[in-house]
Design a protein around this motif. Structure first.
Motif, short mmCIF file in Angstrom:
data_model
loop_
_atom_site.label_atom_id
_atom_site.label_comp_id
_atom_site.label_asym_id
_atom_site.label_seq_id
_atom_site.Cartn_x
_atom_site.Cartn_y
_atom_site.Cartn_z
N SER A 21 0.72 -1.23 0.11
CA SER A 21 -0.07 0.11 0.01
C SER A 21 0.58 1.36 0.11
O SER A 21 0.48 2.15 -0.61
CB SER A 21 -0.94 0.11 0.97
OG SER A 21 -0.28 0.05 2.17
N TYR A 25 1.19 4.12 -3.04
CA TYR A 25 0.60 5.65 -2.60
C TYR A 25 2.12 6.50 -3.31
O TYR A 25 1.57 7.53 -3.90
CB TYR A 25 0.76 5.77 -1.13
CG TYR A 25 0.82 7.24 -0.82
CD1 TYR A 25 -0.38 7.95 -0.43
CD2 TYR A 25 1.96 7.88 -0.27
CE1 TYR A 25 -0.25 9.36 -0.11
CE2 TYR A 25 2.03 9.11 -0.05
CZ TYR A 25 0.86 9.71 0.03
OH TYR A 25 1.02 11.08 0.74
N THR A 100 -14.56 14.97 9.01
CA THR A 100 -15.23 13.80 8.41
C THR A 100 -16.53 13.51 9.00
O THR A 100 -16.72 13.46 10.31
CB THR A 100 -14.10 12.60 8.98
OG1 THR A 100 -13.04 12.95 8.52
CG2 THR A 100 -14.89 11.29 8.28
N LEU A 134 -16.91 -3.79 10.89
CA LEU A 134 -16.44 -2.32 10.71
C LEU A 134 -16.67 -1.43 11.74
O LEU A 134 -15.92 -0.70 12.20
CB LEU A 134 -17.03 -1.79 9.42
CG LEU A 134 -16.73 -2.52 8.17
CD1 LEU A 134 -17.57 -2.11 7.00
CD2 LEU A 134 -15.33 -2.35 7.76
N LEU A 139 -11.86 -1.07 11.48
CA LEU A 139 -10.90 -1.30 10.49
C LEU A 139 -11.11 -0.84 9.14
O LEU A 139 -12.55 -0.70 8.90
CB LEU A 139 -10.70 -2.93 10.24
CG LEU A 139 -10.14 -3.70 11.29
CD1 LEU A 139 -10.43 -5.23 11.25
CD2 LEU A 139 -8.62 -3.39 11.73
N ARG A 140 -10.38 -0.86 8.35
CA ARG A 140 -10.68 -0.30 6.65
C ARG A 140 -11.21 -1.45 6.10
O ARG A 140 -10.99 -2.90 6.45
CB ARG A 140 -9.58 0.22 6.17
CG ARG A 140 -8.98 1.15 6.54
CD ARG A 140 -7.39 1.52 5.99
NE ARG A 140 -7.05 2.82 6.51
CZ ARG A 140 -6.34 3.04 7.55
NH1 ARG A 140 -6.03 1.98 8.32
NH2 ARG A 140 -5.95 4.27 7.96
N LEU A 141 -11.99 -1.49 4.99
CA LEU A 141 -12.63 -2.63 4.24
C LEU A 141 -11.45 -3.75 3.90
O LEU A 141 -11.85 -5.07 4.03
CB LEU A 141 -13.35 -2.18 3.10
CG LEU A 141 -14.23 -3.38 2.30
CD1 LEU A 141 -15.23 -3.91 3.14
CD2 LEU A 141 -15.05 -2.65 1.28
N LYS A 142 -10.37 -3.09 3.47
CA LYS A 142 -9.33 -3.98 3.00
C LYS A 142 -8.90 -5.03 4.08
O LYS A 142 -8.57 -6.27 3.85
CB LYS A 142 -8.16 -3.28 2.26
CG LYS A 142 -6.86 -4.01 1.78
CD LYS A 142 -5.78 -3.33 1.08
CE LYS A 142 -4.83 -4.07 0.66
NZ LYS A 142 -3.57 -3.32 0.11
N GLU A 143 -8.70 -4.27 5.32
CA GLU A 143 -8.31 -5.06 6.55
C GLU A 143 -9.17 -6.10 6.87
O GLU A 143 -8.73 -7.26 7.29
CB GLU A 143 -8.03 -3.95 7.59
CG GLU A 143 -6.64 -3.16 7.30
CD GLU A 143 -6.61 -1.85 8.32
OE1 GLU A 143 -5.56 -1.31 8.56
OE2 GLU A 143 -7.80 -1.61 8.95
N THR A 164 -2.41 -4.43 7.44
CA THR A 164 -2.69 -3.16 7.87
C THR A 164 -1.90 -2.11 6.89
O THR A 164 -1.04 -2.38 6.13
CB THR A 164 -2.17 -2.71 9.11
OG1 THR A 164 -0.78 -2.74 9.26
CG2 THR A 164 -2.81 -4.02 10.17
N LYS A 165 -2.69 -1.02 6.91
CA LYS A 165 -1.94 0.45 6.18
C LYS A 165 -0.63 0.55 6.51
O LYS A 165 0.50 0.68 5.51
CB LYS A 165 -2.70 1.51 6.19
CG LYS A 165 -2.27 2.64 5.36
CD LYS A 165 -3.36 3.83 5.31
CE LYS A 165 -2.95 5.02 4.72
NZ LYS A 165 -3.67 6.30 4.56
#
Length: 202
Positions: A21, A25, A100, A134, A139-143, A164-165
């Motif tokens: 990731s 980026y 956010t 979630l 967590l992120r969806l990818k995680e 993880t990111k």
């Protein structure tokens, strides 16, 4: 050495030493650097070069945010540091503070009540479990997609997350209701691998 060649060297090292990731980026930020100032000599890159990059980027995309520009500048500084061990002193552009949007507790309750009422219809159970994971873990969806049955500790309602990111393992916890749903799904579907992949394909 031209900047575009320096970028190639930097990205190769980034790909070897960091997470997928992070590499993706940095690669995305280097596209604009190559486009606008890729022919510049690495030794000549300074504050004036950064200003030139910013103006060219703004001319092409007037709506680009200072936050996005700052990210590109940060990547440029890392490239220069990597190939020439030289730091460029450049103050970040002022960024607009973005709040956010969040879902209120009352609306969360309504969402989960709706999902609970539909858990026996089609993909309803999968949706309920996914939203629970979630909401509980952050967590992120990818995680979530990479949660493995072997990393589940049902006794203390936790997962050890290995994708993880930040490319660092972490432990997350979930509610008793989510624990019940996980146990039900494991028993009914006989999950032996990734939780989310099994949910998608069952």
């Amino acid at each position: 050495m031209k900047l575009n060649k320096a970028i190639d060297k930097y990205l190769l090292d980034t790909q070897v030493r960091t997470s997928e990731s992070n590499f993706s980026y940095e690669k995305s930020k280097c596209i604009a650097l190559n486009k606008y100032i890729g022919k510049k000599n690495i030794r000549s890159i300074n504050r004036d070069t950064i200003n030139e990059y910013i103006l060219l980027h703004r001319n092409f995309n007037p709506k680009i945010s200072n936050k996005t520009l700052n990210k590109g500048v940060a990547t440029l500084k890392r490239v220069v540091k990597y190939v020439s061990n030289r730091d460029i002193d450049y103050k970040k552009l002022k960024e607009k503070k973005v709040i956010t949007p969040t879902v209120s507790k009352d609306n969360q309750t309504l969402i989960f009540e709706y999902l609970e009422s539909r858990k026996f219809r089609g993909s309803g159970f999968r949706n309920l479990l996914l939203f629970r994971l979630l909401a509980d873990t952050g967590l992120r969806l990818k995680e979530v997609r990479h949660l493995h049955i072997n990393n589940l500790n049902i006794d203390n309602n936790s997962f050890t997350v290995t994708t993880t990111k930040a490319d660092r393992d972490k432990i997350v916890y979930f509610s008793n209701r989510t624990s019940q749903l996980l146990e039900e799904d494991i028993n009914n579907v006989d999950i032996t691998d990734y939780i989310w992949i099994e949910l998608k394909t069952r």
